[in-house]
Structures are given as structure tokens and as C-alpha cells.
Design an enzyme around this catalytic site. Structure first.
Site, PDB file in Angstrom:
ATOM      1  N   ARG A 109       0.831  -1.198   0.000  1.00  0.00           N
ATOM      2  CA  ARG A 109       0.000   0.000   0.000  1.00  0.00           C
ATOM      3  C   ARG A 109       0.866   1.249   0.000  1.00  0.00           C
ATOM      4  O   ARG A 109       0.595   2.210  -0.696  1.00  0.00           O
ATOM      5  CB  ARG A 109      -0.907  -0.011   1.227  1.00  0.00           C
ATOM      6  N   TYR A 110       1.901   1.252   0.823  1.00  0.00           N
ATOM      7  CA  TYR A 110       2.805   2.398   0.892  1.00  0.00           C
ATOM      8  C   TYR A 110       3.916   2.208  -0.140  1.00  0.00           C
ATOM      9  O   TYR A 110       4.242   1.084  -0.514  1.00  0.00           O
ATOM     10  CB  TYR A 110       3.427   2.470   2.282  1.00  0.00           C
ATOM     11  N   ARG A 149       7.226   0.044   1.414  1.00  0.00           N
ATOM     12  CA  ARG A 149       7.183  -1.092   2.337  1.00  0.00           C
ATOM     13  C   ARG A 149       5.976  -1.983   2.083  1.00  0.00           C
ATOM     14  O   ARG A 149       4.950  -1.517   1.606  1.00  0.00           O
ATOM     15  CB  ARG A 149       7.200  -0.614   3.788  1.00  0.00           C
ATOM     16  N   CYS A 204      -1.646 -18.630  15.053  1.00  0.00           N
ATOM     17  CA  CYS A 204      -1.149 -17.884  16.202  1.00  0.00           C
ATOM     18  C   CYS A 204      -1.330 -18.798  17.410  1.00  0.00           C
ATOM     19  O   CYS A 204      -2.253 -19.608  17.427  1.00  0.00           O
ATOM     20  CB  CYS A 204      -1.981 -16.625  16.442  1.00  0.00           C
ATOM     21  N   CYS A 214      -6.554 -13.806  19.339  1.00  0.00           N
ATOM     22  CA  CYS A 214      -7.048 -12.629  20.062  1.00  0.00           C
ATOM     23  C   CYS A 214      -8.443 -12.313  19.557  1.00  0.00           C
ATOM     24  O   CYS A 214      -8.662 -12.214  18.349  1.00  0.00           O
ATOM     25  CB  CYS A 214      -6.152 -11.424  19.813  1.00  0.00           C
ATOM     26  N   CYS A 253      -8.817  -9.515  16.995  1.00  0.00           N
ATOM     27  CA  CYS A 253      -7.984  -9.574  15.784  1.00  0.00           C
ATOM     28  C   CYS A 253      -8.683  -8.917  14.591  1.00  0.00           C
ATOM     29  O   CYS A 253      -9.845  -9.181  14.317  1.00  0.00           O
ATOM     30  CB  CYS A 253      -7.655 -11.018  15.440  1.00  0.00           C
ATOM     31  N   ARG A 277      -7.747  -9.384  11.556  1.00  0.00           N
ATOM     32  CA  ARG A 277      -7.669 -10.291  10.394  1.00  0.00           C
ATOM     33  C   ARG A 277      -8.400 -11.599  10.640  1.00  0.00           C
ATOM     34  O   ARG A 277      -8.028 -12.641  10.132  1.00  0.00           O
ATOM     35  CB  ARG A 277      -6.214 -10.591  10.056  1.00  0.00           C
ATOM     36  N   ASP A 295      -9.945  -1.454  14.897  1.00  0.00           N
ATOM     37  CA  ASP A 295     -10.499  -1.311  13.542  1.00  0.00           C
ATOM     38  C   ASP A 295     -12.001  -1.580  13.455  1.00  0.00           C
ATOM     39  O   ASP A 295     -12.595  -2.126  14.371  1.00  0.00           O
ATOM     40  CB  ASP A 295      -9.788  -2.286  12.597  1.00  0.00           C
ATOM     41  N   ASP A 355      -5.904   3.093  11.513  1.00  0.00           N
ATOM     42  CA  ASP A 355      -5.633   2.547  10.192  1.00  0.00           C
ATOM     43  C   ASP A 355      -6.931   2.740   9.417  1.00  0.00           C
ATOM     44  O   ASP A 355      -7.955   2.138   9.747  1.00  0.00           O
ATOM     45  CB  ASP A 355      -5.245   1.062  10.297  1.00  0.00           C
ATOM     46  N   LYS A 405      -2.335   4.623   7.663  1.00  0.00           N
ATOM     47  CA  LYS A 405      -2.412   5.065   9.054  1.00  0.00           C
ATOM     48  C   LYS A 405      -2.331   6.587   9.154  1.00  0.00           C
ATOM     49  O   LYS A 405      -1.517   7.203   8.480  1.00  0.00           O
ATOM     50  CB  LYS A 405      -1.264   4.445   9.844  1.00  0.00           C
TER      51      LYS A 405
HETATM   52  C1  LIG Z   1       0.890  -0.703   9.043  1.00  0.00           C
HETATM   53  C2  LIG Z   1       1.320  -1.070   7.716  1.00  0.00           C
HETATM   54  C3  LIG Z   1       2.671  -0.955   7.347  1.00  0.00           C
HETATM   55  C4  LIG Z   1       3.743  -0.449   8.288  1.00  0.00           C
HETATM   56  O1  LIG Z   1       3.468   0.852   8.631  1.00  0.00           O
HETATM   57  P1  LIG Z   1       4.493   1.726   9.522  1.00  0.00           P
HETATM   58  O2  LIG Z   1       3.719   2.949   9.828  1.00  0.00           O
HETATM   59  O3  LIG Z   1       5.689   1.962   8.648  1.00  0.00           O
HETATM   60  O4  LIG Z   1       4.819   0.913  10.723  1.00  0.00           O
HETATM   61  C5  LIG Z   1       3.005  -1.278   6.059  1.00  0.00           C
HETATM   62  N1  LIG Z   1       2.083  -1.707   5.169  1.00  0.00           N
HETATM   63  C6  LIG Z   1       0.790  -1.836   5.504  1.00  0.00           C
HETATM   64  C7  LIG Z   1      -0.171  -2.314   4.478  1.00  0.00           C
HETATM   65  C8  LIG Z   1       0.361  -1.521   6.789  1.00  0.00           C
HETATM   66  O5  LIG Z   1      -0.928  -1.657   7.122  1.00  0.00           O
HETATM   67  S1  SF4 Z   2      -4.043 -10.022  16.692  1.00  0.00           S
HETATM   68 FE1  SF4 Z   2      -4.639 -11.660  15.222  1.00  0.00          FE
HETATM   69  S2  SF4 Z   2      -2.787 -12.048  14.035  1.00  0.00           S
HETATM   70 FE2  SF4 Z   2      -2.139 -10.946  15.892  1.00  0.00          FE
HETATM   71  S3  SF4 Z   2      -1.620 -12.567  17.365  1.00  0.00           S
HETATM   72 FE3  SF4 Z   2      -3.739 -12.025  17.738  1.00  0.00          FE
HETATM   73  S4  SF4 Z   2      -4.946 -13.480  16.496  1.00  0.00           S
HETATM   74 FE4  SF4 Z   2      -2.838 -13.537  15.741  1.00  0.00          FE
END
Ligand SMILES: *Cc1c(COP(=O)(O)O)cnc(C)c1O
Ligand code: SF4
Length: 363
Positions: free
Chosen positions: A105-106, A109, A118, A122, A125, A127, A286, A323, A330
Site C-alpha cells: 500500500r505504501y 514497504r 497464532c 485474540c 484480531c 484479520r 479497527d 488505520d 495510518k
Molecule cells: C501498518 C502497515 C505498514 C507499516 O506501517 P508503519 O507505519 O511503517 O509501521 C506497512 N504496510 C501496511 C499495508 C500496513 O498496514
Molecule cells: S491479533 Fe490476530 S494475528 Fe495478531 S496474534 Fe492475535 S490473532 Fe494472531
């Protein structure tokens, strides 16, 4: 339940992993479940599995359903509630996937999902849609495709290993992936996002530390949420990681009734700093499905930052970030320190609420 388990077994992460609590009867033998928790456990089975390591379970209060550990690991009634603003993929991670398992996305990175397991799932979570679901697990082939995408995309400087929890991979797999990533000319650093130091600190063995020591620069983002998680075992895991040369940062998720309290955050952050882990982010929870009961108003996070800044070491003050849904990335929110402007004179309030004037220069 585990009173007679020898210490050597208790300290063995594979034993912890094999003896995770996954069934209702196991959980009922351990804590007094409320009617809501029992119902939520049953209903959530097909959607988001329950798994709790004995180590993490032993931190739970058997009587108090408001226990911060329990709320993070045991389903609650709120998990079953669905709201129309909730999103299955709140960060639109699947829409920014140039290769399976990569979110780019960025500009510089990427997130690289290397596993979907995991030790503890959690309940907050973000995801949930794929974490814990064995059918979406990253295959070896998919990891190869991800490595290939990174190698042929020169704008990528920073690779963030995520999942699931990358430390659920074997030492050999991690060694291989880290070595190949850092061998790529344009990859300047690798980060690992992991909750193992919190939920399965025994995983950070001297052998794992040796593997990590071979790769640098390596940043490790942990996910501590509450002082109850700050145990001697967790301290040892952080010590081994830091001694291995990893740079540690913590990403806390702000959770209603768990850590939406400045004093708890301050205590947590002070402990983290003492263990060479710098508080990096506080995440607004989120808009994911079934976690709305954990969400706090945005103002709460800002209040917490306001309570920390000035009163505690600047290193104990993380960024409070949201986010943005739909893949906006973010953004950080700060308390309002600038209270008035009169020509070149800008009035600020400081951390104690006292007012000060600063003369600005013309643009
Ligand atoms: C959070 C995130 C990152 C890392 O973000 P930083 O602000 O650099 O820690 C990179 N890619 C995605 C898609 C993210 O959601
Ligand atoms: S937040 Fe989601 S991905 Fe992260 S440790 Fe917990 S269950 Fe696993």
C-alpha cells in the site's frame, strides 16, 4: 489443571502449543464462564477458533469476566453482534495484493503474510477473516511468489513479516526467509510482527535468538496490551530478543474495558522501556466484524496520549493511530496543543495546561 506439570515441560513451547485450550469443556474446567461467554464460544466455533496457551490461560482471573487477559482470549457476547458499518476486510488488504500474501500500500514497504496461525487467537484480531482458517494458510509456493515479488520490486525497502504470527514458523523456515529477504539489494530492513512474547514467550528460545542474531537490521514489533502480560517469562523473551540485536517496538491495540485507561498504559509502557522495548503505536481498534464491543471513542486515545506527554519519558509516548478503512493507511491523532493564533503570536498550552506564547516566522 496444570499443577503437576513439571517445570521443564511448562517451559517448553512445543508442550505449550500442544496443550492449548481449544474446547469448551477444557475452558470450563479452568474458569467460571458466564452465560454470555459460553454462548459466544459455541457460536463463534465455525468462524474464529478459540485457542489459548496454558501459559496465557494461567494469567486469567477464573472469577472475573472483566479480566483483561480473559477478555482478549475468551469470546464474549459482543463478538456475535453484527453492525452494518463493520467490514470483513477493514483495511482492504486484499485489494492491494500484487502477489498473494503481499499487501503493498505504501511506496517503500510491504506486509508479507507468511503464516495464518497464532498461539492464541485474540478476540480483537483485525484479520479474523483469514487468521485461524486453515484453508487460507500461506503455502510454500505462495511464500516463494511473495519473495519473488519483493526481489523484483526495487521500491521496496522495508518488509514487515506478518500473519498470523511469523514466530509460529520453524526456526529453519524463518532463517531461510530472513536470509533471502536481506540478501535482496534494495531491502534495507525486515520487521517481524509477533505476539509470541506475550502469549507464548517460551517460543523465544536461545536457538531462535541465535537465528535472529544472524539477520540484521531486524526490528521486532510486539503486541503487549496490559500490565498483566508483563511477566518474568515475557521479560526473558524480550531480553533474548534485544540481546540478539533485534530492535523492539510495541504495538498496543486500544480495547474498551481492557486498557482504555492512561494509568494502565503508563505502567505497561514503563515496563516495556525497562525491557528495551519502545512503545511504537497505540492502534484504534479497527472496524472489523465482531469487535465493535472493544472499540473506544477516538477521543479516548487522544486523552491517553495527553496524559502521557510531558508526564512520562518521551520514549513512553507512542503514536496513536487509526488505520483508515478501505486501505487509506495510518493517520495519527494528537492532542490539541495550539490554542490560539494572533498574528505571528501562537499560544500553546503545555502538558500542565499552562499557556505560553511562541513567535512564528512569516512563511
Ligand atoms: C501498518 C502497515 C505498514 C507499516 O506501517 P508503519 O507505519 O511503517 O509501521 C506497512 N504496510 C501496511 C499495508 C500496513 O498496514
Ligand atoms: S491479533 Fe490476530 S494475528 Fe495478531 S496474534 Fe492475535 S490473532 Fe494472531
Amino acid at each position: 489443571m496444570w499443577r503437576d506439570v513439571p517445570e521443564a515441560l511448562w517451559d517448553d513451547w512445543t508442550w505449550q502449543q500442544q496443550n492449548r485450550i481449544t474446547r469448551l469443556d477444557q475452558l470450563e474446567a479452568l474458569i467460571d464462564l458466564t452465560e454470555g461467554e459460553r454462548e459466544a464460544f459455541i457460536q463463534s466455533q465455525g468462524q474464529f477458533r478459540v485457542s489459548i496457551t496454558p501459559y496465557y490461560a494461567a494469567l486469567m482471573d477464573p472469577q472475573d469476566p472483566r479480566c483483561p487477559i480473559r477478555q482478549q482470549a475468551v469470546p464474549q457476547a459482543g463478538e456475535l453482534e453484527v453492525f452494518d458499518f463493520e467490514l470483513r476486510d477493514p483495511l482492504a488488504e486484499e485489494d492491494h495484493m500484487p502477489a498473494p500474501g503481499i499487501t503493498h500500500r505504501y511506496p517503500d514497504r510491504v506486509l508479507f503474510y507468511v503464516i495464518h496461525h497464532c498461539p492464541v487467537y485474540c478476540r480483537h484480531c483485525t484479520r479474523k477473516r483469514k487468521v485461524s482458517d486453515p484453508t487460507t494458510a500461506a503455502s510454500r509456493l505462495q511464500i516463494e511468489a511473495g519473495l519473488d515479488y519483493i526481489a523484483r520490486t526495487p521500491t521496496i525497502k522495508d518488509v514487515l513479516l506478518s500473519g498470523g504470527d511469523p514466530l509460529s514458523l520453524s526456526d529453519e523456515r524463518l532463517d531461510d526467509i530472513l536470509g533471502r529477504l536481506l540478501a535482496v539489494d534494495h531491502v534495507e530492513l525486515v520487521r517481524i510482527g509477533t505476539r509470541n512474547p506475550v502469549t507464548l514467550p517460551q517460543r523465544v528460545t536461545p536457538a531462535l535468538a541465535e537465528v535472529l542474531r544472524r539477520h540484521r537490521p531486524l526490528y521486532v514489533h510486539t503486541h503487549f496490551n496490559h500490565p498483566t502480560e508483563c511477566t518474568p517469562e515475557a521479560a526473558l523473551a524480550l531480553e533474548r530478543l534485544a540481546d540478539a540485536g533485534c530492535v523492539l517496538g510495541n504495538q498496543m491495540v486500544l480495547l474498551k474495558g481492557v486498557n482504555d485507561d492512561a494509568e494502565a498504559v503508563l505502567e505497561l509502557n514503563r515496563w516495556l522501556l525497562r525491557h528495551r522495548c519502545r512503545p511504537y503505536y497505540i492502534f484504534q481498534c479497527d472496524m472489523a466484524e465482531g469487535i465493535t464491543h472493544f472499540r473506544t471513542p477516538l477521543a479516548r486515545g487522544v486523552e491517553i496520549i495527553d496524559r502521557l506527554r510531558g508526564w512520562a519519558s518521551g520514549m513512553a509516548v507512542p503514536h496513536f493511530v487509526i488505520d483508515l478503512p478501505g486501505g487509506g493507511g495510518k493517520v495519527s491523532l494528537l492532542p490539541q496543543y495550539r490554542v490560539a493564533t494572533d498574528g505571528p503570536w501562537v499560544t500553546f498550552r503545555n502538558f500542565e495546561g499552562r499557556l505560553f506564547q511562541f513567535h512564528d516566522v512569516a512563511p
